[in-house]
Motif scaffolding. Structure first.
Motif, PDB file in Angstrom:
ATOM      1  N   GLN A 136      34.271  29.620  51.779  1.00  0.00           N
ATOM      2  CA  GLN A 136      33.440  30.583  51.310  1.00  0.00           C
ATOM      3  C   GLN A 136      34.758  31.602  50.823  1.00  0.00           C
ATOM      4  N   ARG A 137      36.042  31.511  50.907  1.00  0.00           N
ATOM      5  CA  ARG A 137      36.912  32.525  50.604  1.00  0.00           C
ATOM      6  C   ARG A 137      36.941  32.538  48.936  1.00  0.00           C
ATOM      7  N   TYR A 138      36.578  31.631  48.388  1.00  0.00           N
ATOM      8  CA  TYR A 138      36.850  31.633  46.898  1.00  0.00           C
ATOM      9  C   TYR A 138      35.412  31.936  46.034  1.00  0.00           C
ATOM     10  N   ILE A 139      35.705  32.682  45.139  1.00  0.00           N
ATOM     11  CA  ILE A 139      34.425  32.894  44.054  1.00  0.00           C
ATOM     12  C   ILE A 139      35.050  32.159  42.748  1.00  0.00           C
ATOM     13  N   VAL A 140      34.446  31.254  42.348  1.00  0.00           N
ATOM     14  CA  VAL A 140      34.856  30.360  41.226  1.00  0.00           C
ATOM     15  C   VAL A 140      34.070  30.444  39.856  1.00  0.00           C
ATOM     16  N   ASP A 141      34.902  30.562  38.847  1.00  0.00           N
ATOM     17  CA  ASP A 141      34.066  30.635  37.581  1.00  0.00           C
ATOM     18  C   ASP A 141      35.022  29.498  36.649  1.00  0.00           C
ATOM     19  N   SER A 142      34.098  29.091  35.747  1.00  0.00           N
ATOM     20  CA  SER A 142      34.854  28.091  34.907  1.00  0.00           C
ATOM     21  C   SER A 142      34.529  28.214  33.267  1.00  0.00           C
ATOM     22  N   VAL A 143      35.706  27.907  32.446  1.00  0.00           N
ATOM     23  CA  VAL A 143      35.560  28.009  31.140  1.00  0.00           C
ATOM     24  C   VAL A 143      36.200  26.654  30.654  1.00  0.00           C
ATOM     25  N   PHE A 144      36.135  26.532  29.463  1.00  0.00           N
ATOM     26  CA  PHE A 144      36.423  25.140  28.615  1.00  0.00           C
ATOM     27  C   PHE A 144      37.520  25.184  27.737  1.00  0.00           C
ATOM     28  N   ASN A 145      37.683  26.442  27.145  1.00  0.00           N
ATOM     29  CA  ASN A 145      39.019  26.431  26.428  1.00  0.00           C
ATOM     30  C   ASN A 145      39.675  27.920  26.508  1.00  0.00           C
ATOM     31  N   GLY A 146      40.877  28.092  26.017  1.00  0.00           N
ATOM     32  CA  GLY A 146      41.633  28.958  26.119  1.00  0.00           C
ATOM     33  C   GLY A 146      40.907  30.283  25.444  1.00  0.00           C
ATOM     34  N   ASP A 147      40.183  30.440  24.272  1.00  0.00           N
ATOM     35  CA  ASP A 147      39.598  31.429  23.898  1.00  0.00           C
ATOM     36  C   ASP A 147      38.307  31.943  24.872  1.00  0.00           C
ATOM     37  N   ASP A 148      37.689  31.078  25.523  1.00  0.00           N
ATOM     38  CA  ASP A 148      36.652  31.527  26.536  1.00  0.00           C
ATOM     39  C   ASP A 148      37.307  32.247  27.921  1.00  0.00           C
ATOM     40  N   CYS A 149      38.533  31.635  28.046  1.00  0.00           N
ATOM     41  CA  CYS A 149      39.309  32.222  28.995  1.00  0.00           C
ATOM     42  C   CYS A 149      39.785  33.569  28.731  1.00  0.00           C
ATOM     43  N   LEU A 150      40.104  34.023  27.649  1.00  0.00           N
ATOM     44  CA  LEU A 150      40.552  35.445  27.376  1.00  0.00           C
ATOM     45  C   LEU A 150      39.271  36.118  27.220  1.00  0.00           C
ATOM     46  N   ASN A 151      38.185  35.525  26.941  1.00  0.00           N
ATOM     47  CA  ASN A 151      36.951  36.527  26.973  1.00  0.00           C
ATOM     48  C   ASN A 151      36.461  36.603  28.268  1.00  0.00           C
ATOM     49  N   LYS A 152      36.450  35.967  29.126  1.00  0.00           N
ATOM     50  CA  LYS A 152      35.856  35.880  30.490  1.00  0.00           C
ATOM     51  C   LYS A 152      36.789  36.907  31.260  1.00  0.00           C
ATOM     52  N   LEU A 153      38.255  36.708  30.892  1.00  0.00           N
ATOM     53  CA  LEU A 153      39.080  37.834  31.744  1.00  0.00           C
ATOM     54  C   LEU A 153      38.906  39.303  31.396  1.00  0.00           C
ATOM     55  N   LYS A 154      38.247  39.635  30.053  1.00  0.00           N
ATOM     56  CA  LYS A 154      37.923  40.577  29.710  1.00  0.00           C
ATOM     57  C   LYS A 154      36.863  41.385  30.545  1.00  0.00           C
ATOM     58  N   GLU A 155      35.797  40.379  31.036  1.00  0.00           N
ATOM     59  CA  GLU A 155      34.470  40.757  31.565  1.00  0.00           C
ATOM     60  C   GLU A 155      35.156  40.941  33.138  1.00  0.00           C
ATOM     61  N   CYS A 156      35.648  40.248  33.624  1.00  0.00           N
ATOM     62  CA  CYS A 156      36.118  40.011  35.088  1.00  0.00           C
ATOM     63  C   CYS A 156      37.534  39.479  35.322  1.00  0.00           C
ATOM     64  N   LYS A 157      38.366  40.415  36.075  1.00  0.00           N
ATOM     65  CA  LYS A 157      39.798  39.961  36.293  1.00  0.00           C
ATOM     66  C   LYS A 157      39.706  38.863  37.561  1.00  0.00           C
ATOM     67  N   SER A 158      40.504  37.857  37.374  1.00  0.00           N
ATOM     68  CA  SER A 158      40.623  36.788  38.357  1.00  0.00           C
ATOM     69  C   SER A 158      42.123  37.079  39.048  1.00  0.00           C
ATOM     70  N   ASP A 159      42.230  36.555  40.261  1.00  0.00           N
ATOM     71  CA  ASP A 159      43.438  36.681  41.053  1.00  0.00           C
ATOM     72  C   ASP A 159      44.280  35.465  40.511  1.00  0.00           C
TER      73      ASP A 159
END
Length: 133
Positions: A32-55
């Motif tokens: 329960q301590r983890y909130i997990v999101d997944s992306v499938f490539n580097g570009d999506d990683c960068l875009n996702k991190l603009k929306e919501c920072k990950s630890d």
């Protein structure tokens, strides 16, 4: 005494294989301590991190759309902890380690080892899979 986090640990997985990403997500979401999101490539990683920072970003070393080593450098500049999954050998993890990666896991690690690595990295420890020593 074990440390516990009251706030959830946000993890972004970056893996070009949806079935692998789903498996990783399932393992982490079982705690329960983890909130997990997944992306499938580097570009999506960068875009996702603009929306919501990950630890922590758990990244496959073998992404095809970007240089994973360069992406790791960017993530570290943003103060995001990075764990690499790969078919690891010294030629793989030495360049990543020089970029400041916090953890290394082989792709065939157990679910328990994945959880152990995430916990250790979150609490500012370096995690190197015992299978690599």
């Amino acid at each position: 005494m074990c440390k516990t986090s009251k706030k959830p640990i946000r993890v972004l997985t970056v893996n070009s294989h949806p079935i692998v990403a789903h498996g990783i997500r399932s393992v982490l979401a079982s705690e329960q301590r983890y909130i997990v999101d997944s992306v499938f490539n580097g570009d999506d990683c960068l875009n996702k991190l603009k929306e919501c920072k990950s630890d922590i970003v758990l990244i496959d070393l073998d992404l095809s759309d970007v240089s994973t080593i360069e992406l790791i450098g960017y993530l570290k500049e943003e103060a995001i902890k990075v764990v690499v999954m790969a078919e690891l050998g010294p030629k793989d993890y030495v360049p990543a380690f020089s970029r400041g990666v916090s953890g290394f896991l082989p792709k065939n690690c157990s679910p328990q080892e994945l959880l152990e690595a995430m916990y250790n990295v979150y609490y500012n420890h370096i995690y190197l899979s015992p299978s690599l020593s």
